[in-house]
Design an enzyme around this catalytic site. Structure first.
Site, short mmCIF file in Angstrom:
data_model
loop_
_atom_site.label_atom_id
_atom_site.label_comp_id
_atom_site.label_asym_id
_atom_site.label_seq_id
_atom_site.Cartn_x
_atom_site.Cartn_y
_atom_site.Cartn_z
N PRO A 94 24.07 12.93 -30.83
CG PRO A 94 22.57 11.81 -29.20
CD PRO A 94 22.43 12.64 -30.50
CG HIS A 151 -2.00 -1.06 1.09
ND1 HIS A 151 -1.83 -2.40 1.93
CD2 HIS A 151 -3.14 -1.35 0.49
CE1 HIS A 151 -2.87 -2.95 1.77
NE2 HIS A 151 -3.58 -2.22 0.84
#
Length: 569
Positions: free
Chosen positions: A536, A218
């Site tokens: 890149p 939870h």
């Protein structure tokens, strides 16, 4: 907002969507909300009913149907279902020998399921309960609450479903359930909390480089915060903790590697492999290692391990057929096939020069790539799939490993990138290094600049042949082509620092790609949205020639931009 539906809409919509995705398998009752299997084995005389807070899917609903559960009661997110849901689901699903309620040990769940049990008994329906309390992190002697119920619920529901299909009585199912729970323990870790549906923010904060050890499904914080360590060490620690808590015995274990919502299947399977090795190293043969997301905590980034010490007769229950939305893997691991490994063939040879070996280039390039790695990844995430930094750094790392004996560093780069690095950039850089490996490199003397220029031009031609890229397409070619030309010109003119000149041309060419619209590679998919971001791959070329200048012309290489600044946006 992170979520697409409001919290109020999600649970009912999800229940309806599950029914639509599994036509004829289950039905949805909307007031109160529960899901019920349309069919079950004719031999089943006890209905299995489970449920709990939503946000843990596919827990419970994924095991609804023949061979699994008869009814499931979903509560709101992380909240228990109310007793009316459970009562009416139990009454609708009840069979001749009654109902078994499966409860995860949380206060709200326990109270609401027990009230529903009382109401069912009042109606004359036989009822028994099984309480799942497998969470090792909450195993404390000084609390009356007891351990939480977590991912062992999946194992329990699968085994009980198969046993119920054999015609087991209510008392037999309850006894088996209690035995399974007693022989099961789970432990969970997280690197990031789940996103709260209410605030759209993480439910708790973690400092960089740390993990929460012993989190709940939870979203509860762990019992302690630990340093983020290699996954092998983490799994080893979790394995030891779990085995120490299990009942002693020689029986095989069932191992479940459960994702908490945001952990990828790739990671879970890798963790499964590590867990298998950890168990066998301790003399324990797992009956099965089952990776997947079975008990989530919304989108928490983490995983849990569940170990169940299996009795021999439970193996057939685990592999019994089901017809449920979640198809649990049923294959067992045979000892002779559990860890089959195929020997790696010898790597293809790369032709190298006969000059003295050079390690300096490899070491310098490795340092520069490491420095620029994060920036290269960030740039590639803007225009591609974000893997360039990892691919480049991974290839260099493999080259360093290959070069431990002191062989030629450039040849090691060629072999690593051609033989071990995938994607687009890896093989293309491999072609570049393969041509450069024909040059006479050494650490003490600069190579002939014209030979390096010729090798760069040969690489350029090879890259064009296999990929078709040309100058202006916004690829590594936009850095490599002007570099080869500048180096050749500097060599013919007798320049004092030809490699620095070449590196400057590489840097200029790489930065120029920021103004181009990509026409090749994955960046072409985003088109003009890539404008403003340098390619890149071209920066990888600029870093390579920056490394060459640093090794052979350290005095003039100081005028080149810092690698981290060069690759920052």
């Amino acid at each position: 907002m992170t979520y697409f539906l409001t919290q109020a809409d999600t649970v009912l919509s999800a229940a309806r969507g599950l029914a639509l995705a599994n036509p004829g398998l289950l039905e949805v009752n909307t007031s109160p909300l529960y899901l019920r299997a349309r069919t079950s084995s004719p031999d089943r005389t006890v209905a299995l009913v489970s449920g709990g807070g939503s946000g843990h899917e596919p827990l419970h609903t994924g095991l609804l149907g023949p061979g699994g559960l008869d009814a499931v009661c979903p509560g709101e997110i992380f909240a228990s279902p109310h007793n009316r849901q459970i009562y009416e689901a139990g009454a609708a699903a009840a069979k001749s020998n009654g109902v078994l309620l499966i409860i995860k040990n949380y206060t709200g769940d326990v109270i609401n399921f027990q009230i529903a049990a009382e109401r069912l008994r009042h109606d004359g329906i036989p009822v028994a309960t099984v309480l799942v309390d497998d969470d090792l992190a909450t195993d404390k002697a000084d609390t009356a609450t007891g351990r939480r119920g977590t991912a062992a619920t999946v194992v329990l529901e699968k085994l009980l479903g198969a046993f119920a299909d054999q015609g087991a009585k209510l008392e037999e199912l309850a006894a088996l359930g209690a035995d399974i729970v007693a022989r099961s323990r789970s432990l969970a870790v997280a690197a990031r909390a789940q996103t709260s549906p209410s605030t759209a923010a993480p439910a708790f904060d973690l400092n960089p480089g740390t993990l929460e050890y012993g989190v709940g499904i939870h979203g509860e914080r762990g019992t302690r915060t630990i340093d983020h360590r290699p996954v092998e060490e983490l799994v080893a620690q979790m394995t030891d903790d779990l085995l120490q808590a299990l009942p002693a015995g020689q029986e095989e274990v069932l191992a479940v590697v459960n994702g908490l919502g945001a952990t990828t299947s790739l990671e879970l399977h890798a963790i499964g492999s590590i867990l298998h090795d950890q168990l066998t190293a301790r003399g324990i043969q797992p009956l099965a290692v089952v990776p997947g997301t079975f008990t989530a905590a919304l989108d928490m980034a983490g995983f849990s391990l569940t170990l169940t010490r299996m009795r021999p007769e439970w193996a057939d229950l685990w592999t019994a057929p089901t017809d449920t939305p979640l198809a649990l893997p049923a294959r067992t691991l045979a000892p002779d096939t559990a860890a089959s490994v195929v020997a790696e063939p010898a790597a293809a040879h790369v032709r190298v020069s006969e000059a003295p070996a050079s390690r300096g280039i490899l070491d310098r390039y490795s340092a520069i790539v490491s420095q620029a790695h994060d920036n290269l990844t960030a740039l590639d995430q803007l225009v591609g799939d974000g893997d360039f930094g990892d691919n480049l750094a991974g290839g260099v790392r493999r080259a360093v490993e290959r070069n431990e004996s002191g062989s030629d560093g450039v040849a090691a780069l060629a072999e690593a990138f051609l033989n071990d690095v995938g994607g687009t950039s890896g093989p293309l850089f491999g072609l570049l290094f393969q041509e450069l490996a024909t040059v006479s490199w050494s650490d003490g003397r600069a190579p002939d600049a014209l030979s390096v220029a010729d090798a760069a031009k040969s690489a350029l031609a090879a890259i064009h042949r296999v990929g078709g890229a040309e100058v202006g397409d916004c690829t590594l070619v936009d850095a490599l082509a002007p570099t080869a030309d500048a180096l050749a010109t500097a060599a013919r003119d007798g320049a004092d620092s030809p490699f620095t000149v070449a590196a400057e041309a590489a840097v200029e060419g790489a930065l120029s790609t920021a103004s181009l619209t990509p026409r090749r590679g994955r960046a072409s998919y985003v088109g003009e949205r890539a404008i403003g971001v340098p390619d890149p791959g071209s920066l990888g070329v600029a870093l390579l020639f920056t490394a060459l200048a640093g090794v052979y012309e350290p005095a003039t290489a100081t005028r080149l931009p810092d690698p981290e600044r060069l690759t920052s946006r």
